[in-house]
Design a protein around this motif. Sequence first.
Motif, PDB file in Angstrom:
ATOM      1  N   UNK A   1      25.042  24.900  26.355  1.00  0.00           N
ATOM      2  CA  UNK A   1      25.318  23.956  25.278  1.00  0.00           C
ATOM      3  C   UNK A   1      26.737  23.401  25.377  1.00  0.00           C
ATOM      4  N   UNK A   2      27.695  24.271  25.642  1.00  0.00           N
ATOM      5  CA  UNK A   2      29.077  23.819  25.793  1.00  0.00           C
ATOM      6  C   UNK A   2      29.196  22.891  26.988  1.00  0.00           C
ATOM      7  N   UNK A   3      28.472  23.211  28.074  1.00  0.00           N
ATOM      8  CA  UNK A   3      28.510  22.372  29.265  1.00  0.00           C
ATOM      9  C   UNK A   3      27.969  20.979  29.007  1.00  0.00           C
ATOM     10  N   UNK A   4      26.820  20.892  28.339  1.00  0.00           N
ATOM     11  CA  UNK A   4      26.228  19.585  28.049  1.00  0.00           C
ATOM     12  C   UNK A   4      27.059  18.810  27.028  1.00  0.00           C
ATOM     13  N   UNK A   5      27.642  19.527  26.077  1.00  0.00           N
ATOM     14  CA  UNK A   5      28.506  18.878  25.084  1.00  0.00           C
ATOM     15  C   UNK A   5      29.716  18.255  25.776  1.00  0.00           C
ATOM     16  N   UNK A   6      30.316  18.986  26.700  1.00  0.00           N
ATOM     17  CA  UNK A   6      31.450  18.485  27.458  1.00  0.00           C
ATOM     18  C   UNK A   6      31.051  17.263  28.276  1.00  0.00           C
ATOM     19  N   UNK A   7      29.858  17.326  28.882  1.00  0.00           N
ATOM     20  CA  UNK A   7      29.349  16.219  29.697  1.00  0.00           C
ATOM     21  C   UNK A   7      29.140  14.975  28.838  1.00  0.00           C
ATOM     22  N   UNK A   8      28.512  15.156  27.686  1.00  0.00           N
ATOM     23  CA  UNK A   8      28.219  14.026  26.807  1.00  0.00           C
ATOM     24  C   UNK A   8      29.491  13.365  26.290  1.00  0.00           C
ATOM     25  N   UNK A   9      30.478  14.176  25.913  1.00  0.00           N
ATOM     26  CA  UNK A   9      31.740  13.600  25.427  1.00  0.00           C
ATOM     27  C   UNK A   9      32.469  12.865  26.539  1.00  0.00           C
TER      28      UNK A   9
ATOM     29  N   UNK B   1      23.409  19.021  35.537  1.00  0.00           N
ATOM     30  CA  UNK B   1      22.377  19.984  35.924  1.00  0.00           C
ATOM     31  C   UNK B   1      22.965  21.378  36.101  1.00  0.00           C
ATOM     32  N   UNK B   2      24.211  21.442  36.564  1.00  0.00           N
ATOM     33  CA  UNK B   2      24.867  22.741  36.746  1.00  0.00           C
ATOM     34  C   UNK B   2      24.998  23.468  35.410  1.00  0.00           C
ATOM     35  N   UNK B   3      25.153  22.715  34.328  1.00  0.00           N
ATOM     36  CA  UNK B   3      25.260  23.338  33.005  1.00  0.00           C
ATOM     37  C   UNK B   3      23.969  24.039  32.606  1.00  0.00           C
TER      38      UNK B   3
ATOM     39  N   UNK C   1      33.105  14.836  34.622  1.00  0.00           N
ATOM     40  CA  UNK C   1      33.589  15.853  33.680  1.00  0.00           C
ATOM     41  C   UNK C   1      33.893  17.150  34.395  1.00  0.00           C
ATOM     42  N   UNK C   2      34.912  17.848  33.941  1.00  0.00           N
ATOM     43  CA  UNK C   2      35.266  19.126  34.542  1.00  0.00           C
ATOM     44  C   UNK C   2      34.150  20.144  34.314  1.00  0.00           C
ATOM     45  N   UNK C   3      33.846  20.950  35.318  1.00  0.00           N
ATOM     46  CA  UNK C   3      32.810  21.978  35.132  1.00  0.00           C
ATOM     47  C   UNK C   3      33.229  22.975  34.050  1.00  0.00           C
ATOM     48  N   UNK C   4      32.267  23.438  33.296  1.00  0.00           N
ATOM     49  CA  UNK C   4      32.509  24.447  32.270  1.00  0.00           C
ATOM     50  C   UNK C   4      32.141  25.810  32.838  1.00  0.00           C
ATOM     51  N   UNK C   5      32.940  26.800  32.512  1.00  0.00           N
ATOM     52  CA  UNK C   5      32.639  28.149  32.995  1.00  0.00           C
ATOM     53  C   UNK C   5      31.234  28.579  32.569  1.00  0.00           C
ATOM     54  N   UNK C   6      30.466  29.190  33.471  1.00  0.00           N
ATOM     55  CA  UNK C   6      29.094  29.610  33.137  1.00  0.00           C
ATOM     56  C   UNK C   6      29.017  30.459  31.866  1.00  0.00           C
ATOM     57  N   UNK C   7      30.056  31.263  31.639  1.00  0.00           N
ATOM     58  CA  UNK C   7      30.045  32.126  30.457  1.00  0.00           C
ATOM     59  C   UNK C   7      30.056  31.322  29.158  1.00  0.00           C
ATOM     60  N   UNK C   8      30.515  30.063  29.226  1.00  0.00           N
ATOM     61  CA  UNK C   8      30.575  29.230  28.019  1.00  0.00           C
ATOM     62  C   UNK C   8      29.186  28.827  27.546  1.00  0.00           C
TER      63      UNK C   8
ATOM     64  N   UNK D   1      27.077   7.411  44.609  1.00  0.00           N
ATOM     65  CA  UNK D   1      27.726   8.725  44.785  1.00  0.00           C
ATOM     66  C   UNK D   1      28.392   9.311  43.547  1.00  0.00           C
ATOM     67  N   UNK D   2      29.142   8.513  42.808  1.00  0.00           N
ATOM     68  CA  UNK D   2      29.833   9.059  41.641  1.00  0.00           C
ATOM     69  C   UNK D   2      28.859   9.399  40.527  1.00  0.00           C
ATOM     70  N   UNK D   3      27.841   8.577  40.341  1.00  0.00           N
ATOM     71  CA  UNK D   3      26.861   8.869  39.297  1.00  0.00           C
ATOM     72  C   UNK D   3      26.015  10.087  39.658  1.00  0.00           C
ATOM     73  N   UNK D   4      25.750  10.272  40.939  1.00  0.00           N
ATOM     74  CA  UNK D   4      25.022  11.468  41.372  1.00  0.00           C
ATOM     75  C   UNK D   4      25.858  12.719  41.099  1.00  0.00           C
ATOM     76  N   UNK D   5      27.172  12.608  41.274  1.00  0.00           N
ATOM     77  CA  UNK D   5      28.042  13.749  40.994  1.00  0.00           C
ATOM     78  C   UNK D   5      28.018  14.081  39.507  1.00  0.00           C
ATOM     79  N   UNK D   6      27.983  13.062  38.661  1.00  0.00           N
ATOM     80  CA  UNK D   6      27.848  13.311  37.220  1.00  0.00           C
ATOM     81  C   UNK D   6      26.547  14.045  36.926  1.00  0.00           C
TER      82      UNK D   6
END
Length: 248
Positions: free
Chosen positions: A99-107, A141-143, A89-96, A131-136
Amino acid sequence: MNERSGLAQILEAAWGVRDQRTRRRQRGLSLDLIVNAAVRIASTEGLSAVSMTRVAGDMGVSPMSLYRYVQAKDELLILMADAVYAVPPEPVEPAAGWREGLCNWAWGLHRLLREHPWVLRIPITGPPATPHQVLWLERGLASLAGTRLTETEKLSVMMLINGFVRSEALLFSEVSQAFSGSGSQEAMSFYSSLLGKLASSDQFPFVHAALSAGGYDEESGPDDEFEFGLRCVLDGIEQLVERGRATA
């Protein structure tokens, strides 16, 4: 070979370490080509159709030639699962916000599993390690980086969301198969009507009340249950985040 050493060799193949040491390569073959061929079979015919013999036949080579790259079908399955996670999933801007980050990840995971439901049939061997699952996992976690959750809590949050999305995807897949040939809404209405007659209000007052209210008769979209469940999960995580903020 014990289970741990076998898994270690599989992970070496996934991370490209063992592939670099492979000798006697066959021209026109590579680990990526083998995995991609297996993914195509699973996507069109289901996971049960995947075998070393079938993959070799589709590629026009002998089954033995595949064993220069893949030691066994179990290894192939793990590599196939990692392959479909190639686009995180594309990273979400920290300002978002988290919750928005995890929502984007889940979708993102929701869409992946709807597109490749056969992945749900591959046994889980442990935490994300290919490797790909670790990146996910890294993106998820970044969110949570801006929260005051502990690192252990962050991992637990990701396990919770991953488990919810996988569970919902598996249920959707199985219900879709069960209702194949008839509309799911029509089938649920029939189920509701039949059970309402069999389960009396005296024996099952709460079930009867829910069915009488038409809970299974309402038209719903394919993602409605997922949206509801994800909202509940995120609401619970929000309580944890707010508690950590208040404590700090």
